[in-house]
Motif scaffolding. Structure first.
Motif, PDB file in Angstrom:
ATOM      1  N   VAL A  50      -4.077  -0.006  -3.024  1.00 18.74           N
ATOM      2  CA  VAL A  50      -2.785   0.055  -2.327  1.00 18.74           C
ATOM      3  C   VAL A  50      -2.972   0.583  -0.903  1.00 18.74           C
ATOM      4  O   VAL A  50      -2.445   0.012   0.068  1.00 18.74           O
ATOM      5  CB  VAL A  50      -1.790   0.931  -3.100  1.00 18.74           C
ATOM      6  CG1 VAL A  50      -0.543   1.200  -2.254  1.00 18.74           C
ATOM      7  CG2 VAL A  50      -1.391   0.258  -4.417  1.00 18.74           C
ATOM      8  N   ILE A  51      -3.732   1.671  -0.752  1.00 12.17           N
ATOM      9  CA  ILE A  51      -3.950   2.253   0.579  1.00 12.17           C
ATOM     10  C   ILE A  51      -4.650   1.253   1.493  1.00 12.17           C
ATOM     11  O   ILE A  51      -4.241   1.033   2.641  1.00 12.17           O
ATOM     12  CB  ILE A  51      -4.770   3.552   0.474  1.00 12.17           C
ATOM     13  CG1 ILE A  51      -3.966   4.638  -0.243  1.00 12.17           C
ATOM     14  CG2 ILE A  51      -5.183   4.042   1.864  1.00 12.17           C
ATOM     15  CD1 ILE A  51      -4.744   5.904  -0.517  1.00 12.17           C
ATOM     16  N   LEU A  52      -5.721   0.637   0.992  1.00 11.79           N
ATOM     17  CA  LEU A  52      -6.472  -0.303   1.810  1.00 11.79           C
ATOM     18  C   LEU A  52      -5.638  -1.532   2.153  1.00 11.79           C
ATOM     19  O   LEU A  52      -5.686  -2.034   3.286  1.00 11.79           O
ATOM     20  CB  LEU A  52      -7.746  -0.728   1.073  1.00 11.79           C
ATOM     21  CG  LEU A  52      -8.710  -1.606   1.866  1.00 11.79           C
ATOM     22  CD1 LEU A  52      -9.248  -0.847   3.072  1.00 11.79           C
ATOM     23  CD2 LEU A  52      -9.859  -2.080   0.983  1.00 11.79           C
ATOM     24  N   SER A  53      -4.848  -2.005   1.200  1.00 13.44           N
ATOM     25  CA  SER A  53      -3.990  -3.170   1.448  1.00 13.44           C
ATOM     26  C   SER A  53      -2.969  -2.884   2.535  1.00 13.44           C
ATOM     27  O   SER A  53      -2.713  -3.729   3.400  1.00 13.44           O
ATOM     28  CB  SER A  53      -3.273  -3.591   0.158  1.00 13.44           C
ATOM     29  OG  SER A  53      -4.194  -3.965  -0.844  1.00 13.44           O
ATOM     30  N   LEU A  54      -2.382  -1.686   2.515  1.00 13.37           N
ATOM     31  CA  LEU A  54      -1.406  -1.320   3.538  1.00 13.37           C
ATOM     32  C   LEU A  54      -2.049  -1.259   4.922  1.00 13.37           C
ATOM     33  O   LEU A  54      -1.471  -1.738   5.911  1.00 13.37           O
ATOM     34  CB  LEU A  54      -0.768   0.030   3.194  1.00 13.37           C
ATOM     35  CG  LEU A  54       0.185   0.041   1.992  1.00 13.37           C
ATOM     36  CD1 LEU A  54       0.636   1.464   1.687  1.00 13.37           C
ATOM     37  CD2 LEU A  54       1.404  -0.847   2.266  1.00 13.37           C
ATOM     38  N   ILE A  55      -3.242  -0.687   4.988  1.00 12.18           N
ATOM     39  CA  ILE A  55      -3.935  -0.597   6.276  1.00 12.18           C
ATOM     40  C   ILE A  55      -4.245  -1.992   6.812  1.00 12.18           C
ATOM     41  O   ILE A  55      -4.045  -2.282   8.000  1.00 12.18           O
ATOM     42  CB  ILE A  55      -5.232   0.225   6.132  1.00 12.18           C
ATOM     43  CG1 ILE A  55      -4.894   1.686   5.810  1.00 12.18           C
ATOM     44  CG2 ILE A  55      -6.067   0.158   7.410  1.00 12.18           C
ATOM     45  CD1 ILE A  55      -6.109   2.541   5.505  1.00 12.18           C
ATOM     46  N   VAL A  56      -4.720  -2.869   5.930  1.00 14.08           N
ATOM     47  CA  VAL A  56      -5.049  -4.237   6.353  1.00 14.08           C
ATOM     48  C   VAL A  56      -3.797  -4.989   6.799  1.00 14.08           C
ATOM     49  O   VAL A  56      -3.793  -5.663   7.842  1.00 14.08           O
ATOM     50  CB  VAL A  56      -5.746  -4.993   5.201  1.00 14.08           C
ATOM     51  CG1 VAL A  56      -5.902  -6.469   5.550  1.00 14.08           C
ATOM     52  CG2 VAL A  56      -7.112  -4.389   4.917  1.00 14.08           C
ATOM     53  N   LEU A  57      -2.719  -4.877   6.037  1.00 12.79           N
ATOM     54  CA  LEU A  57      -1.477  -5.575   6.391  1.00 12.79           C
ATOM     55  C   LEU A  57      -0.912  -5.056   7.706  1.00 12.79           C
ATOM     56  O   LEU A  57      -0.472  -5.846   8.557  1.00 12.79           O
ATOM     57  CB  LEU A  57      -0.448  -5.396   5.273  1.00 12.79           C
ATOM     58  CG  LEU A  57      -0.699  -6.201   3.988  1.00 12.79           C
ATOM     59  CD1 LEU A  57       0.308  -5.822   2.914  1.00 12.79           C
ATOM     60  CD2 LEU A  57      -0.637  -7.693   4.270  1.00 12.79           C
TER      61      LEU A  57
END
Length: 290
Positions: free
Chosen positions: A33-40
């Protein structure tokens, strides 16, 4: 009916052990979730902020966090939130690229070395041992200094440091696989060595390499950012996290937000990747099951 549907859903998860184990690991999902938010956020940066990551605006220098500048501004008035979003493309994107290249080269060399053996194997392993004898950061610093201080050379330095890890990993897998019956059978029927390597060796090395690569991306982010912090990586005005911290730490006592937010994003990214790596290791490596 609801109970029957639930049982069927549970049975599907259990029949797919990879998905079932991954679903049970909550820390892995926190990392995802954290990595996905940063990428988005980095991908949609132009839609999330009206500011430029490099445009100077002296009139607004050192503005504290506010509604207009969520993370404040730096010494020349650039919006730090904007620079962090665009910086994710450099720090995170290039780290993934470095590990992808290092793992590919390492797997190819290590597989060929382990399969062919002989003097070629000895030469490759002695070179790998020489590289691995040095601490990662020290060797990366030396290579970056020799090649010249810029982001491309920093990426190359980190890749060179990481390649021997995958050479040894792929070689160890190749030494086991080449004794398997299906490899002996393929050799008996006259199948060429390149085809045997592509068909049997590289696919069987996927699991350990995937585990190592996921964990190494977090380490690569820290190495590239450290080189940027030391002035051996990305150069101003590139919005790279390590370079931002390198300038911002000088203002820590008076303008705390300047180095704090890039440092926090670096911590979150590396932590998220380590959580994901641990989860993938638990799923793909039965020996690591706790």
């Amino acid at each position: 009916m609801a109970t029957v549907a639930y049982r069927k859903k549970t049975q599907i998860f259990k029949e797919n052990p990879i998905w079932y184990k991954l679903k049970q690991n909550k820390l892995t999902w926190v990392g995802i979730v954290i990595l996905s938010l940063i990428v988005l956020f980095s991908l949609f940066a132009p839609l999330l902020t009206p500011y430029s990551p490099t445009k100077i605006n002296i009139a607004e220098k050192f503005q504290s966090p506010s509604f207009h500048h969520w993370f404040g501004t730096d010494e020349v008035g650039r919006d730090i939130f904007t620079r962090i979003l665009y910086g994710a493309r450099l720090s995170l994107g290039f780290s993934i690229l470095v590990i992808a290249v290092a793992s590919f080269i390492g797997v190819v060399i290590g597989t060929i070395s382990g399969y062919l053996g002989s003097i070629f194997d000895q030469i490759i392993m002695r070179i790998a041992d020489m590289v691995l004898a040095f601490p990662n950061l020290i060797l990366a610093m030396a290579l970056a200094a020799i090649l010249g201080p810029n982001l491309q050379n920093a990426m190359l330095a980190v890749a060179i440091v990481k390649i021997p890890v995958y050479i040894r990993l792929a070689r160890s897998e190749a030494l086991v696989i080449k004794e398997k019956l299906f490899v002996k059978s393929a050799e008996t029927f006259g199948i060429s060595k390149p085809r045997i390597i592509l068909r049997h060796f590289i696919p069987n090395a996927f699991s350990p390499v995937m585990i190592q690569a996921t964990l190494d991306v977090g380490d690569a982010i820290l190495l590239i950012s450290t080189l940027g912090f030391l002035g051996l990586g990305a150069q101003p005005p590139a919005p790279e996290w390590g370079a931002m911290i390198s300038v911002g730490w000088q203002y820590l006592l008076t303008y705390w937000w300047y180095p704090t937010f890039p440092g926090l994003m670096l911590f979150l990214s590396a932590g998220a990747l380590n959580l994901i790596g641990d989860g993938i290791r638990d799923v793909l490596d039965p020996k690591s099951a706790r």
